[in-house]
Design an enzyme around this catalytic site. Structure first.
Site, PDB file in Angstrom:
ATOM      1  N   LYS A  49      -7.576  18.657  32.245  1.00 23.89           N
ATOM      2  CA  LYS A  49      -7.171  17.262  32.027  1.00 23.89           C
ATOM      3  C   LYS A  49      -8.406  16.371  31.902  1.00 23.89           C
ATOM      4  O   LYS A  49      -8.475  15.500  31.039  1.00 23.89           O
ATOM      5  CB  LYS A  49      -6.287  16.785  33.194  1.00 23.89           C
ATOM      6  CG  LYS A  49      -4.890  17.402  33.192  1.00 23.89           C
ATOM      7  CD  LYS A  49      -4.131  17.137  34.496  1.00 23.89           C
ATOM      8  CE  LYS A  49      -2.803  17.887  34.480  1.00 23.89           C
ATOM      9  NZ  LYS A  49      -2.082  17.843  35.774  1.00 23.89           N
ATOM     10  N   GLN A  93      -1.452  15.495  41.655  1.00 21.54           N
ATOM     11  CA  GLN A  93      -1.354  16.891  41.237  1.00 21.54           C
ATOM     12  C   GLN A  93      -0.439  17.659  42.194  1.00 21.54           C
ATOM     13  O   GLN A  93      -0.592  17.568  43.416  1.00 21.54           O
ATOM     14  CB  GLN A  93      -2.760  17.525  41.194  1.00 21.54           C
ATOM     15  CG  GLN A  93      -2.797  18.928  40.615  1.00 21.54           C
ATOM     16  CD  GLN A  93      -2.441  18.987  39.126  1.00 21.54           C
ATOM     17  OE1 GLN A  93      -2.689  18.039  38.384  1.00 21.54           O
ATOM     18  NE2 GLN A  93      -1.838  20.088  38.706  1.00 21.54           N
ATOM     19  N   ASP A 116       3.239  10.992  34.901  1.00 21.05           N
ATOM     20  CA  ASP A 116       3.968  12.260  35.023  1.00 21.05           C
ATOM     21  C   ASP A 116       5.479  12.052  34.881  1.00 21.05           C
ATOM     22  O   ASP A 116       6.228  13.019  34.823  1.00 21.05           O
ATOM     23  CB  ASP A 116       3.688  12.880  36.399  1.00 21.05           C
ATOM     24  CG  ASP A 116       2.848  14.132  36.331  1.00 21.05           C
ATOM     25  OD1 ASP A 116       2.778  14.733  35.243  1.00 21.05           O
ATOM     26  OD2 ASP A 116       2.268  14.509  37.361  1.00 21.05           O
TER      27      ASP A 116
END
Ligand code: GUN
Length: 277
Positions: A49, A93, A116
């Site tokens: 990322k 995460q 997300d």
């Protein structure tokens, strides 16, 4: 016959577009990633990322805590990032270490920074078909199908897997595309009944070789979201060698959905920037 879907190629095309847009508009979107504890797979995902962000001109910040941090301090950090106008995207995460309440922590993210798409507000808006930030892997699957002109309206789409991150949001996106969706999971009986009928089969179960050639029909389109490690080799959930002989299109692992997830994250960071500015 070339029936292999090149996720890397499609993903890089998207990254080029994002890079050009960022340059043209002279903007500097910023993503903050929170990581708690050490997880080898997470380390790799975060590294990918970071690299992708920096390549297109998105500023990347990693905030790493060790597992002894309290839930409260993680939430305080999220609140700080919510209030920092230079930060456009916040991503926690997953998985968090055992004992952390993922739902509670994620819901502290301001929904307009939730790249997300996992906060209650974004999940609800996805179900209601309102514009919102959508989880990156499901978005990547849809973009890949679109790039290969796979039509979904009135098609039988079978989804294997029902996770919050992939399966559940995909149900909504597929319904929105007017597919007839069947969902199989670990408690389903005889999933072959369903997979055999699929025009498009999307597998996100996390079990190597779960889908074998006897389970699919001739000409099926296969999207393999699985990322498994067998020894040192990465593989998906589909017996690629055999199933690819029956499929009209199939994603490899690696090089299928994986790079699309990262590109869609970049897209979401830019979208979040635009919502905020
Ligand atoms: N862990 C594995 N995939 C993902 C993802 O897409 N988002 C987050 N936050 N964690 C993950």
């Amino acid at each position: 016959m070339n029936n292999i879907i090149d996720g890397t190629k499609v993903a890089f095309k998207i990254r080029e577009q994002i890079k050009n847009l960022i340059e043209k508009e002279k903007i500097t979107p910023q993503l903050a990633v929170i990581q708690v504890g050490d997880n080898k797979a997470s380390d790799v995902y975060i590294k990918n990322k970071k690299k992708a962000c920096e390549e297109v001109g998105i500023k990347f910040e990693l905030i790493k805590f060790n597992t002894t941090i309290s839930e409260e301090l993680v939430i305080n950090e999220i609140k700080r990032l919510n209030n920092d106008i230079s930060v456009n995207g916040i991503l926690v995460q997953l998985p968090l270490p055992v004992g952390f309440d993922e739902g509670k922590i994620i819901n502290e993210i301001n929904p307009v920074k939730d790249v997300d798409g996992l906060t209650y507000q974004n999940v609800g808006n996805l179900v209601l078909e309102n514009d919102c930030l959508v989880p990156c892997t499901p978005l990547g699957v849809m973009e890949l199908l679109n790039a290969y002109n796979v039509s979904l309206a009135s098609k039988n789409v079978c989804l294997v897997g029902r996770s919050n991150l992939v399966g559940k949001p995909l149900i909504q996106l597929l319904l929105k595309a007017n597919a007839t969706v069947s969902v199989c999971h670990s408690k389903s009986l005889d999933i072959k009944n369903y997979t055999k009928q699929a025009d498009v089969l999307i597998v996100a179960a996390g079990h190597p070789n779960l889908i074998t050639k006897d389970m699919v029909k001739e000409g099926v389109v296969i999207i393999d979201v699985g990322i498994n490690k067998e020894g040192n080799v990465l593989c998906g959930d589909v017996d690629f060698e055999e199933v690819s002989k029956k499929s009209s299109l199939i994603t490899p692992v690696p090089g299928g959905v994986g790079p699309m997830t990262v590109s869609c994250l970049l897209k979401n960071v830019v979208k979040a920037y635009k919502i905020q500015n």
